[in-house]
Design an enzyme around this catalytic site. Sequence first.
Site, PDB file in Angstrom:
ATOM      1  CB  CYS A 138      51.122  38.611  93.879  1.00 37.16           C
ATOM      2  SG  CYS A 138      51.365  36.631  93.625  1.00 37.16           S
ATOM      3  CB  CYS A 191      53.856  34.366  95.405  1.00 41.01           C
ATOM      4  SG  CYS A 191      53.583  33.625  93.252  1.00 41.01           S
ATOM      5  CG  HIS A 196      50.349  34.711  90.331  1.00 43.24           C
ATOM      6  ND1 HIS A 196      51.680  34.801  90.580  1.00 43.24           N
ATOM      7  CD2 HIS A 196      50.411  33.984  89.184  1.00 43.24           C
ATOM      8  CE1 HIS A 196      52.441  33.972  89.826  1.00 43.24           C
ATOM      9  NE2 HIS A 196      51.857  33.968  88.715  1.00 43.24           N
TER      10      HIS A 196
HETATM   11 ZN   LIG Z   1      52.568  35.755  92.301  1.00 48.61          ZN
END
Ligand SMILES: [Zn+2]
Length: 367
Positions: free
Chosen positions: A300, A303, A329
């Site tokens: 994502c 991240c 997320h």
């Molecule tokens: Zn993530």
Amino acid sequence: MQTPHGSVETPAFMPVGTQGAVKGVTHRDLDDLGAQIILGNTYHLFLRPGDGLIARAGGLHKFIGWDRPILTDSGGYQIFSLADRRRVSEDGAEFQSHLDGSRHLLTPERATDVQAQLGSDIAMVLDECIATPADDTAARAAMERSVRWAGRARRRLLQLRGDDPDPAVTVTNPGQAQFGIIQGGVHHALRTESVQATVEIGFEAYAIGGLSVGEPPEVTYDLVGHTAPQLPEDRPRYLMGSGMPDDLIECVARGVDLFDCVLPTRNARNGQLLTRTGPIAIRNTRYAEDPAPPDPGCGCYTCRHFSRAYLRHLYVAREMAAATLNTLHNLYFYLDTMRAVRKAIMSGTFDKLRSEFHQTFSRRSQH
Ligand SMILES: [Zn+2]
């Protein structure tokens, strides 16, 4: 699943957009995340800004600027959770607005009309939700009343669709589908009766209601496993209000196609991030200088760009970006899990995915 606003690949997870927005993110974010359908809450939209205003704006899709599928609930669940601000009779549920105390009566017909004005792609019938655990007598009474209400909701929808529509109701999405809801508490026999009576009325598809309301997961799985296979095989099956990621996997295994849940968005705003191994509480001091992303295996936006240390700082400092990045997320986690599930089903490897998921995922907080 086909809708007037395009198709939805199932099994699918629907992010909850209570008041016409998924809290913390924009529709552009939902597009990027691959959300195919969102849920709107009739109770909230009915009270503010009102289904009349939304109908005059051309319906919910136009009003909120989202041209993909939308499912609306009936408003019943919120009203029944108002406890001391509602009174239920055979006619419907009378309630007091949580906003200004004004009194309203939501009947099965009215819930159908409001959703017709909103113009969602999928409307839900008004059902009677009861507190669990309920004894046999209370569960039976609520199930039987829900069946009678489902019949009234269906007759009303067919009237709106037919030659004699009500001039007071603006149908903004003529292709709207209506789903019936199976009730019956935790009683197998009642669930079976509810399936038979509701399918007899005849809806485009069916939902399983009254679960994920605090009962242990094994009980949910058992009742879903009992109920889902009795529903028509060629129609999507929707488990309302469920659940944690492991619940989704287990209920897909039992034949469920559609899910919605506030957990990924609500927990994100409370600083709880889901990872492959389980949830983490980002406010924890141990993340103060942790350079790793929330979930090293996640693709994502959050991240790929940000550390736990930064996200902890945003959360502690109460920056709005904390809610947004955490929500991105968590929604990605749910939607990506469902993508993996669909792929595994297509390639015949779902059982493998299911066992691997349970080996790594624990719903206890990791730290
Ligand atoms: Zn993530």
